[in-house]
Scaffold this motif. Structure first.
Motif, PDB file in Angstrom:
ATOM      1  N   CYS A   1       7.687 -11.657  24.786  1.00 40.08           N
ATOM      2  CA  CYS A   1       9.138 -11.502  24.925  1.00 40.08           C
ATOM      3  C   CYS A   1       9.736 -11.382  23.533  1.00 40.08           C
ATOM      4  O   CYS A   1       9.239 -11.997  22.590  1.00 40.08           O
TER       5      CYS A   1
ATOM      6  N   ASP B   1      12.425 -12.592  22.484  1.00 41.00           N
ATOM      7  CA  ASP B   1      12.929 -13.892  22.034  1.00 41.00           C
ATOM      8  C   ASP B   1      11.730 -14.820  21.877  1.00 41.00           C
ATOM      9  O   ASP B   1      11.186 -15.313  22.870  1.00 41.00           O
TER      10      ASP B   1
ATOM     11  N   CYS C   1      15.593 -16.286  33.283  1.00 35.11           N
ATOM     12  CA  CYS C   1      14.441 -15.428  33.563  1.00 35.11           C
ATOM     13  C   CYS C   1      13.446 -16.110  34.506  1.00 35.11           C
ATOM     14  O   CYS C   1      12.320 -16.435  34.111  1.00 35.11           O
TER      15      CYS C   1
ATOM     16  N   CYS D   1      11.419 -20.644  31.025  1.00 38.86           N
ATOM     17  CA  CYS D   1      11.356 -19.345  31.698  1.00 38.86           C
ATOM     18  C   CYS D   1       9.920 -18.996  32.121  1.00 38.86           C
ATOM     19  O   CYS D   1       8.992 -19.755  31.845  1.00 38.86           O
TER      20      CYS D   1
ATOM     21  N   ARG E   1       5.569 -20.689  27.337  1.00 39.31           N
ATOM     22  CA  ARG E   1       4.639 -20.630  26.207  1.00 39.31           C
ATOM     23  C   ARG E   1       4.385 -22.004  25.620  1.00 39.31           C
ATOM     24  O   ARG E   1       5.326 -22.760  25.373  1.00 39.31           O
TER      25      ARG E   1
END
Ligand code: SF4
Length: 296
Positions: free
Chosen positions: A64, A66, A182, A269, A273
């Motif tokens: 992503c 971001d 998301c 989201c 991660r």
């Protein structure tokens, strides 16, 4: 003895792994959601997410744009020597990873609006410390995206609202968040302590692997109820409808003041991660969330 350079190299690697490759448990949860999703649009969104995850892994590019605000969790064995090098090493690693991975510069002065350009700033990267018995050093990188963080919520409920109030607060947070975080998301939920304790525990709950059941059977039940309630909203993948609004809910708690009932929901989201490694006293490094070739 851990050297600053060892910690720096491991942390750069962790940041790279985190933003380019989801942990196995998150990928498995996304795949399961895809196979179970009945809404056509929702299913197409999950397919796009899975394709994107695969592409990021193949090309080594962030999944992503971001790449989040950099947060580290450090669990230090009390016998580890060289712990005074760790904070400086994690800052250097953040600067290096910003350049090398690359990460999007996401550290902005809240008064001047100036972006530091290297993902470091006052209290950023934020470093959580825990000291435990032993001689290993465990580091987890949690790059936290802004869209999901923005819909996190803290409620200072009244104790009389109890568990019913907690459930309503969590579902309201999911409904208010809608498509913004998301989805499908992972919810870290914590109750008790004070405001700071609840938020900290809720965020730390996001580090728990999705395939690892809560050891407390009562919390397993609560997590399942919250998961079902959140998914019954129909918000669905990327907010476009479907039965997968959350991949999982992780609950933790602390004892509370008799007059307080803080409830925190920290939202993560689909790009859930995280990457962890353990550094041993002989310098050996074991990556805990990702498969990494031995020579690295
Ligand atoms: S919320 Fe997550 S997936 Fe969405 S833009 Fe932010 S980091 Fe990316």
């Amino acid at each position: 003895m851990v050297t600053g350079k060892d910690v720096e190299n491991v942390a750069v690697k962790l940041l790279k792994l985190a933003v380019t490759e989801l942990p196995q448990d998150v990928k498995a949860a996304l795949r399961r959601a895809y196979s179970e999703e009945e809404n056509e649009v929702g299913k197409a969104q999950l397919k796009a997410i899975l394709d994107n995850v695969e592409l990021a892994e193949k090309t080594g590019a962030p999944m992503c744009q971001d790449t989040g605000v950099v947060i580290f969790y450090v669990t230090a064995g009390s016998q580890v020597e060289g712990l005074d090098n760790v904070e400086d090493a994690l800052r250097k690693a953040t600067v290096r990873a910003t350049r090398e991975v690359p990460l999007r510069p996401n550290a902005v002065d809240p008064f001047t609006q100036k972006n530091t350009g290297d993902n470091t700033g006052r209290f950023i990267p934020y470093i959580h410390w825990k000291v435990v018995p032993g001689d290993t050093l465990e580091i987890t990188a949690l790059p936290k995206g802004g869209g999901s963080e923005n819909v996190s919520a803290l409620g200072m409920l009244s104790p009389s609202q109890g568990i019913k109030g907690l459930k309503k607060f969590v579902v309201d947070a999911v409904i208010n968040g809608g498509a913004k975080p998301c989805p499908p998301t992972v919810l870290g939920v914590a109750v008790g302590g004070g405001a700071d304790i609840a938020v900290n525990l809720a965020k730390e709950a996001l580090l728990k692997p999705l395939n690892q059941p809560n050891p407390d059977p009562e919390l397993v039940k609560l997590e399942q109820e919250l998961r079902e309630a959140a998914n019954s909203t129909g918000i669905g993948p990327m907010g476009l409808g479907g039965k997968t609004t959350v991949l999982d809910v992780k609950v933790d708690y602390a004892h509370r003041h008799p007059a307080s009932y803080p409830v925190a929901v920290v939202v993560q989201c689909w790009a859930a991660r995280r990457a962890s490694a353990r550094i041993y006293s002989d310098g050996k490094v074991e990556y805990l969330t990702h498969k990494v070739a031995q020579k690295e």
